[in-house]
Design an enzyme around this catalytic site. Structure first.
Site, PDB file in Angstrom:
ATOM      1  N   ASP A 106      40.731  37.025  54.780  1.00 50.83           N
ATOM      2  CA  ASP A 106      40.628  36.472  53.424  1.00 50.83           C
ATOM      3  C   ASP A 106      41.745  35.484  53.104  1.00 50.83           C
ATOM      4  O   ASP A 106      42.025  35.255  51.936  1.00 50.83           O
ATOM      5  CB  ASP A 106      40.602  37.602  52.379  1.00 50.83           C
ATOM      6  CG  ASP A 106      41.879  38.436  52.376  1.00 50.83           C
ATOM      7  OD1 ASP A 106      42.719  38.268  53.278  1.00 50.83           O
ATOM      8  OD2 ASP A 106      42.036  39.251  51.455  1.00 50.83           O
ATOM      9  N   LYS A 157      53.712  45.702  48.947  1.00 51.90           N
ATOM     10  CA  LYS A 157      53.498  45.755  47.492  1.00 51.90           C
ATOM     11  C   LYS A 157      54.774  46.254  46.781  1.00 51.90           C
ATOM     12  O   LYS A 157      54.793  47.369  46.214  1.00 51.90           O
ATOM     13  CB  LYS A 157      52.280  46.631  47.141  1.00 51.90           C
ATOM     14  CG  LYS A 157      51.046  46.394  48.027  1.00 51.90           C
ATOM     15  CD  LYS A 157      50.181  45.270  47.555  1.00 51.90           C
ATOM     16  CE  LYS A 157      49.308  44.605  48.587  1.00 51.90           C
ATOM     17  NZ  LYS A 157      48.356  45.277  49.396  1.00 51.90           N
ATOM     18  N   ASP A 218      45.458  33.725  49.498  1.00 50.48           N
ATOM     19  CA  ASP A 218      44.595  34.889  49.693  1.00 50.48           C
ATOM     20  C   ASP A 218      43.493  34.755  48.647  1.00 50.48           C
ATOM     21  O   ASP A 218      43.776  34.748  47.447  1.00 50.48           O
ATOM     22  CB  ASP A 218      45.438  36.163  49.482  1.00 50.48           C
ATOM     23  CG  ASP A 218      44.612  37.439  49.538  1.00 50.48           C
ATOM     24  OD1 ASP A 218      43.441  37.420  49.124  1.00 50.48           O
ATOM     25  OD2 ASP A 218      45.140  38.459  49.984  1.00 50.48           O
TER      26      ASP A 218
HETATM   27  N1  GDD Z   1      37.865  46.071  59.742  1.00 52.91           N
HETATM   28  C1  GDD Z   1      38.638  46.409  58.720  1.00 52.91           C
HETATM   29  N2  GDD Z   1      38.855  47.731  58.461  1.00 52.91           N
HETATM   30  N3  GDD Z   1      39.175  45.437  57.954  1.00 52.91           N
HETATM   31  C2  GDD Z   1      39.964  45.811  56.918  1.00 52.91           C
HETATM   32  C3  GDD Z   1      40.229  47.151  56.586  1.00 52.91           C
HETATM   33  C4  GDD Z   1      39.633  48.163  57.426  1.00 52.91           C
HETATM   34  O1  GDD Z   1      39.811  49.361  57.222  1.00 52.91           O
HETATM   35  N4  GDD Z   1      41.037  47.187  55.503  1.00 52.91           N
HETATM   36  C5  GDD Z   1      41.267  45.901  55.155  1.00 52.91           C
HETATM   37  N5  GDD Z   1      40.611  45.065  56.017  1.00 52.91           N
HETATM   38  C6  GDD Z   1      40.632  43.610  55.995  1.00 52.91           C
HETATM   39  C7  GDD Z   1      40.169  43.037  54.666  1.00 52.91           C
HETATM   40  O2  GDD Z   1      38.777  42.709  54.756  1.00 52.91           O
HETATM   41  C8  GDD Z   1      41.003  41.781  54.548  1.00 52.91           C
HETATM   42  O3  GDD Z   1      40.396  40.671  55.199  1.00 52.91           O
HETATM   43  C9  GDD Z   1      42.278  42.111  55.303  1.00 52.91           C
HETATM   44  O4  GDD Z   1      41.980  43.228  56.143  1.00 52.91           O
HETATM   45  C10 GDD Z   1      43.453  42.463  54.375  1.00 52.91           C
HETATM   46  O5  GDD Z   1      43.053  43.450  53.457  1.00 52.91           O
HETATM   47  P1  GDD Z   1      43.265  43.279  51.891  1.00 52.91           P
HETATM   48  O6  GDD Z   1      42.680  44.484  51.241  1.00 52.91           O
HETATM   49  O7  GDD Z   1      42.826  41.938  51.434  1.00 52.91           O
HETATM   50  O8  GDD Z   1      44.866  43.429  51.821  1.00 52.91           O
HETATM   51  P2  GDD Z   1      45.869  42.784  50.778  1.00 52.91           P
HETATM   52  O9  GDD Z   1      45.491  41.388  50.458  1.00 52.91           O
HETATM   53  O10 GDD Z   1      46.057  43.718  49.638  1.00 52.91           O
HETATM   54  O11 GDD Z   1      47.256  42.813  51.619  1.00 52.91           O
HETATM   55  C11 GDD Z   1      47.291  42.317  52.944  1.00 52.91           C
HETATM   56  O12 GDD Z   1      47.278  40.903  52.954  1.00 52.91           O
HETATM   57  C12 GDD Z   1      48.426  40.263  52.313  1.00 52.91           C
HETATM   58  C13 GDD Z   1      48.253  38.767  52.448  1.00 52.91           C
HETATM   59  O13 GDD Z   1      47.070  38.344  51.867  1.00 52.91           O
HETATM   60  C14 GDD Z   1      48.580  42.844  53.616  1.00 52.91           C
HETATM   61  O14 GDD Z   1      48.487  42.503  54.987  1.00 52.91           O
HETATM   62  C15 GDD Z   1      49.828  42.248  52.982  1.00 52.91           C
HETATM   63  O15 GDD Z   1      50.983  42.643  53.720  1.00 52.91           O
HETATM   64  C16 GDD Z   1      49.739  40.718  52.982  1.00 52.91           C
HETATM   65  O16 GDD Z   1      50.881  40.149  52.307  1.00 52.91           O
HETATM   66 MG    MG Z   2      43.817  40.208  50.729  1.00 59.24          MG
END
Ligand code: GDD
Ligand code: MG
Length: 346
Positions: A106, A157, A218
């Site tokens: 994403d 976070k 993001d």
């Molecule tokens: N296959 C799979 N399985 N994908 C997953 C899973 C899972 O269990 N959980 C999350 N994802 C995928 C989501 O679809 C997304 O593309 C990506 O992993 C990150 O998950 P988000 O839920 O969007 O996380 P976030 O945005 O709160 O935080 C993450 O991204 C940030 C940057 O955008 C973390 O990696 C943070 O450390 C980072 O700063």
């Molecule tokens: Mg994200």
């Protein structure tokens, strides 16, 4: 080099847009989002790509197929239930033999991935992580580093006062396959809370990659999804050039579409319509004197006469009644129908 794209999240923060469309394929300027990531990988010479899915996997496979239309080779893994970010990588273990680029599915970025891979090899790193500075880090994972670029600490976070650092995990890594041995099998496990802190404890060579002048977003909330469109339209995202902003559509001579806007094929634009800094998907029908400004309309939406849509996101096949006012922050799910004269804001 291989790649794994984590695309299994539910996209809850992007609801209602993600009720019928999983986040990895929501359109950005009328192209499924993941195509931008496939472009980035292909340009860096990485074409052996696994998509790690969980939520509505068939809708993603249906759009991307075996990848041959996009110059890459796609494989899919589907977790029975989400295994967490690192758990998803472990789940795909059978397909991973080489050093692997891992992307959060994403993030829209014009990262020079080739340079990141080069740095990973030069430093003989076990893991490399792409970092980007942001104003407010509270929604992301903060990554503190030493002068020489070694990663020192993760604060996922962060709460107020927990860290002063503004460099965050931008959701792209290069990992040596030996890190798979540190991820428990069959368990929900994350990179952010699990594997990465573990690599630091073990003293592995874990380096940050902080590229100059790089766009990053993001797209996981409506506000950021809309902002990503404005940035694309204003050409702030280099490497992704919008070739043709005008599809093949009918427009009245007395209508105005500004140079920034994208209007896809099969739209109908009636007299007196104004379209400003907006994206219209295929088959939209915009009636007399309607005004669309700073907005994104997915395909086959109809906007009634003299209606205004401003700073809003409108899903597929919606109907906005005549003289309605759909204003800042509105996000309409697919097939929403608004009665004539509706106002979503003052
Ligand atoms: N296959 C799979 N399985 N994908 C997953 C899973 C899972 O269990 N959980 C999350 N994802 C995928 C989501 O679809 C997304 O593309 C990506 O992993 C990150 O998950 P988000 O839920 O969007 O996380 P976030 O945005 O709160 O935080 C993450 O991204 C940030 C940057 O955008 C973390 O990696 C943070 O450390 C980072 O700063
Ligand atoms: Mg994200």
């Amino acid at each position: 080099m291989q790649a794994l794209i984590l695309a299994g999240g539910k996209g809850t923060r992007l609801r209602p847009l993600t009720v019928y469309t999983p986040k990895p394929v929501v359109p950005i300027c009328n192209r499924p989002f993941l195509l931008y990531q496939l472009d980035t990988l292909r340009r860096a010479g990485v074409t052996d790509i696994t998509l790690s899915l969980s939520y509505q996997p068939e809708k993603i496979e249906q759009q991307l197929g075996d990848g041959s239309n996009f110059g890459v080779k796609l494989k899919y893994t589907v977790e029975p239930q989400p295994m967490g970010t690192a758990g998803a990588y472990k789940f795909a273990e059978e397909l991973i033999r080489e050093p692997t680029v891992v992307f959060n599915g994403d993030v829209l970025t014009d990262l020079d991935l080739k340079a990141m891979i080069r740095q990973h090899k030069e430093r003989q790193a076990t893991a490399s992580i792409f970092l980007i500075p942001v104003e407010d880090a509270s929604m992301y994972g903060v990554v503190e580093t030493a002068e020489d670029g070694r990663v020192q600490r993760f604060v996922e976070k962060p709460k107020p006062g927990e860290t002063n650092c503004r460099n965050i995990n931008a959701g792209a890594y290069v990992l040596e396959p030996k890190v798979l041995d540190l991820i428990p099998k069959g368990e929900n496990y994350s990179f952010e809370y699990g594997l990465f802190p573990n690599l630091l404890e073990k003293g592995e060579a874990f380096f940050a990659h902080v590229p100059p002048r790089t766009y990053w977003m993001d797209i996981g909330t409506p506000a950021r999804y809309l902002q990503a469109h404005h940035d694309m339209l204003a050409n702030r995202v280099t490497r992704f050039h919008l070739k043709d902003r005008r599809g093949d559509f009918d427009s009245a001579t007395h209508s105005e579409i500004d140079d920034l806007s994208i209007v896809a094929d099969d739209c109908t634009i009636k007299p007196g319509v104004e379209i400003i800094n907006s994206v219209l998907g295929p088959g939209c029908y915009i009636e007399e004197r309607a005004r669309i400004e700073n907005s994104v309309l997915w395909s086959h939406t109809r906007v009634g006469a003299a209606a205004t849509v401003k700073d809003a996101i409108i899903g597929r096949g919606c109907h906005i009644g005549r003289s309605s006012l759909v204003g800042a922050g509105a996000v309409l799910g697919d097939k929403t129908s608004l009665t004539d004269y509706t106002k979503t804001c003052a």
